[in-house]
Design an enzyme around this catalytic site. Structure first.
Site, PDB file in Angstrom:
ATOM      1  N   ASP A 258     -11.940 -13.783  -0.115  1.00  0.00           N
ATOM      2  CA  ASP A 258     -11.546 -12.498  -0.697  1.00  0.00           C
ATOM      3  C   ASP A 258     -10.066 -12.417  -1.054  1.00  0.00           C
ATOM      4  OD1 ASP A 258     -10.773 -12.461   1.967  1.00  0.00           O
ATOM      5  OD2 ASP A 258     -11.792 -10.594   2.463  1.00  0.00           O
TER       6      ASP A 258
ATOM      7  N   ASP B  52      -5.339  -9.999  11.673  1.00  0.00           N
ATOM      8  CA  ASP B  52      -6.702 -10.098  12.217  1.00  0.00           C
ATOM      9  C   ASP B  52      -6.840 -10.999  13.438  1.00  0.00           C
ATOM     10  OD1 ASP B  52      -7.651  -8.416  10.191  1.00  0.00           O
ATOM     11  OD2 ASP B  52      -8.073 -10.101   8.858  1.00  0.00           O
TER      12      ASP B  52
END
Length: 727
Positions: free
Chosen positions: A69, A440
């Site tokens: 992405d 993350d």
């Protein structure tokens, strides 16, 4: 198998797999140093981001492609068993093209591959582009689009939205989110709106979610149905489209996510959800269409419901075994996502998770601080090797798992690095040459650059995204970190970042707004600032007892990033980007007073850094406003004449015979934003990256290595940590 064509082993080639030794041109900042030769490599972590699609070539054994992405696309090299990045040549101005919306291969021409690029479809982002290659991504031709694509937006795991027409390989179809269906009749060189397509585009919709061929018939999924209107269309002539009769409806079949065609049984399998995903799906289903008779059958493995809510994501057919299909659940947080496999056309299913043995020893961070890894989440990318029925791969929000026996699974991720990097520290001593703060996956201690950190993510506590990472300059064993987490938002280490302990206490603000942190030179004082994700800035807090107690520092500019003087433990600095004012403290952060003013303002990404081993030697990167330097602790600044733009600056070991650290900068000396090194205190610069190694936006942070002259570590936004060594 149904597809035919030349079958040969995938090979490396061209820019994506060229020898890493590259000659690099220098710019004429002033007098440029001799042109260096740099070898560029990836710091190995292993994945860490959302793999949104994976595609085996139907005609070539061992050839596959993956898309991400925010980190570009990759080609699998079967010989070396690793992924080869295909888009590292995209530079600063093309940062929005690192998100891959879709990809396609041509079954009849094995060397052709196509990518639809565009990370965001918002008004502030640039338009998308289609890349086409005749050599498996070694080189590309580019067609800029007049529309935007959304490779990092909701629905990014759907697809594929790009398709080579099975009737004519010169014809391509591209489904967009807000601009309908596009068509190219010259192999992707030019694009126009396809006539006759029934979907009505909207500025906030999903548009075309998938394109798939069933024989010579094209099917298109439409993501903007309300569950009662048609969301699957087909054409047999490329001009006239119709809604597929008898298609499923209702909440569980609201958005078609992916589709796969079993050419042996002539059945089209479609996965559905009530939302595009990867988040927010609560319901879903799987249906198959017998294309000859038009009969639909609900073959959903397990119906979502109650506390077990989820949608369906990936779907893949086994090209060698009729009626064998694998599907994935998605957003199944209660029971954890799984793959279901059927060998009888969907009459019965087996959960592959139930017998799975996961081995994440190559990428230990995948345990996320727990005793064992999860089978996965955000599973929308899924593929079955057309030459090996037991070789199944699926993407998650952090890796790509693969199996060769349907039981034993391990990351099939070598070469694919997708981390969004926030902080970098190269310690002056110790085993690790690098510590990193990441989006993350928290903080990592890199004892080796060529293997994923053996300790995985820093734990006690575990963070999601790191927001701060700092080391005491005169006491490098002492390191602190901050970030988002459920069990504390700050921690310290007394062994250089190997092991951690949480702060004994933290300000209330820290839970929802953990910002950057600094420690003074001897590690006796901490300064922590707080910025909410919505941009709200709060007062900084100070601790003199290793985080046991905290007091507010009213004179510190709200939201600024604290910077410790590396030589004087009494000094801290902060740059107020709202007013263009430098603030300094000479009492260990108790109070701050304004220094130089009237400097560039209005951008929170302006960056202040302090030169190692020196008191009051500050450098201020203010993007296209240039680079400024202060040698009096921020009382005054002078603009550096040798560059016109500076985005981030770092320091490394001095060149032989030099008495000042080497400077590394992402910036511009003339027209190109690139990576530069200076060995003479910014009097001159030499470009050290090249056009094949650009990695999109690299303006977050950069660091040299204090122990290895010439080595530089570069933070990317989706291509992990890149490092270069002169050779």
């Amino acid at each position: 198998m149904c597809a035919s064509g030349p079958s040969r082993r995938a090979v490396l080639g061209g820019a994506a797999a060229a020898a890493a030794f590259t000659a690099v041109p220098s710019f004429q900042g002033r007098a440029a140093a001799a042109t260096p030769t740099y070898r560029w490599r990836q710091v190995v972590i292993g994945g860490t981001g959302f793999v949104t699609g994976v595609l085996f070539h139907p005609s070539v054994r061992g050839l596959a492609y993956a898309r991400t992405d925010i980190g570009g696309a990759y080609r699998w090299d079967d010989r070396s068993a690793r992924w080869i990045p295909l888009n590292d040549d995209l530079g600063w101005d093309d940062w929005n093209l690192l998100g891959v919306e879709a990809m396609a291969v041509d079954p009849g021409h094995p060397d052709r591959v196509y990518l639809a690029l565009g990370t965001y479809a918002q008004s502030w982002a640039g338009n998308g582009a289609v890349l086409r290659s005749e050599d498996r991504g070694a080189t590309w031709a580019r067609a800029d689009l007049a529309v935007k694509l959304g490779g990092n937006e909701d629905g990014r795991g759907a697809g594929e939205r790009l398709l080579v027409d099975p009737r004519d390989s010169d014809t391509l179809w591209l489904g967009t989110r807000h601009d309908g269906l596009l068509k190219s009749t010259d192999r992707g060189a030019t694009w126009a709106t396809a006539s006759g397509f029934p979907g009505t585009p909207s500025s906030g919709g999903q548009g075309v979610t998938l394109l798939v061929a069933a024989g010579r018939v094209l099917y298109a999924g439409w993501g903007d149905s309300d569950g009662t209107t048609a969301n699957l269309f087909r054409t047999s002539d490329g001009t006239t489209w119709e809604a597929v009769p008898g298609q499923p409806s209702g909440t569980s079949a609201k958005v078609p996510i992916r589709a796969a065609y079993d050419c042996h049984t002539r059945e089209l399998y479609v996965s559905y959800a009530d939302a595009p995903g990867p988040n927010g799906q609560l319901d879903g289903s799987v249906h198959k269409l017998a294309v000859a008779s038009g009969k639909w059958t609900d073959v959903t493995p397990v119906q979502p419901g109650g506390t077990d809510t989820f949608g369906y994501g990936g779907v893949a057919v086994d090209a060698r075994r009729p009626g064998t299909v694998v599907v994935s659940t998605n957003n199944r947080w209660s029971a954890v996502d799984t793959l279901y496999r059927t060998t009888d056309g969907g009459r019965t299913w087996t959960s592959l998770k139930d017998s799975a043995v996961l081995d994440v020893s190559e990428t230990p961070f995948l345990t996320f601080g727990a005793d064992a890894p999860k089978f996965g989440w955000w599973i929308q990318a899924l593929a079955v090797d057309p030459y090996d029925s037991k070789h199944v791969v699926y993407g998650t929000g952090a890796t790509l798992y693969g199996t060769r026996d349907l039981k034993h699974w391990a990351p099939q991720i070598r070469g694919l690095e997708e981390t969004s990097v926030r902080q970098l520290i190269s310690p002056p001593t110790g085993e690790a040459h690098l510590l990193s703060g990441l989006g993350d996956v928290g903080v990592m201690y890199h004892e080796r650059l060529t293997a994923s950190p053996s300790r995985g993510m820093a734990s006690n506590p575990v963070f999601g995204s790191a927001t701060g990472l700092a080391q005491a300059a005169a006491k490098p064993s002492y390191v602190v970190r901050t970030g988002f987490g459920d069990h504390g938002n700050g921690a310290f280490s007394n062994d250089g970042g190997r092991t951690w302990a949480p702060f004994a206490a933290q300000p209330t603000l820290a839970k929802d707004a953990p910002g950057p942190i600094a420690t003074n030179a001897d590690g006796s004082v901490l300064l922590w600032t707080f910025v909410h994700w919505d941009g709200t800035k709060y007062p900084a807090h100070r601790s003199t007892d290793n985080g046991a107690t905290w007091t507010e520092v009213a004179s510190f500019p709200k939201g600024a990033t604290p910077v410790a003087d590396p030589a004087d433990p009494q000094r801290f600095y902060a740059y107020d980007t709202d007013t263009g004012t430098l603030y300094a403290s000479t009492d260990s952060g108790l109070t701050f007073a304004a220094g130089a003013a009237g400097l560039p303002s209005g951008d929170t990404q302006f960056e202040l850094v302090a030169a190692p081993g020196r008191v009051g030697d500050l450098w201020l990167s203010v993007k296209w406003n240039g680079l400024y330097r202060s040698t009096d602790g921020g009382a005054s600044f002078t603009k550096v004449a040798s560059c016109w733009a500076s985005y981030t600056l770092g320091f490394g070991k001095a060149a032989e015979g030099a008495d000042y650290p080497a400077l590394y900068m992402v910036g511009s000396t003339e027209s190109i934003t690139a990576v530069y090194r200076s060995d003479d205190e910014a009097k001159s610069w030499v470009r050290i990256n090249d056009d094949r190694h650009q990695w999109g936006w690299i303006g977050e942070t950069i660091s040299g290595d204090p122990r290895v002259y010439g080595r530089v570590y570069i933070a990317t936004n989706g291509r992990g940590i890149q490092y270069g060594d002169p050779v």
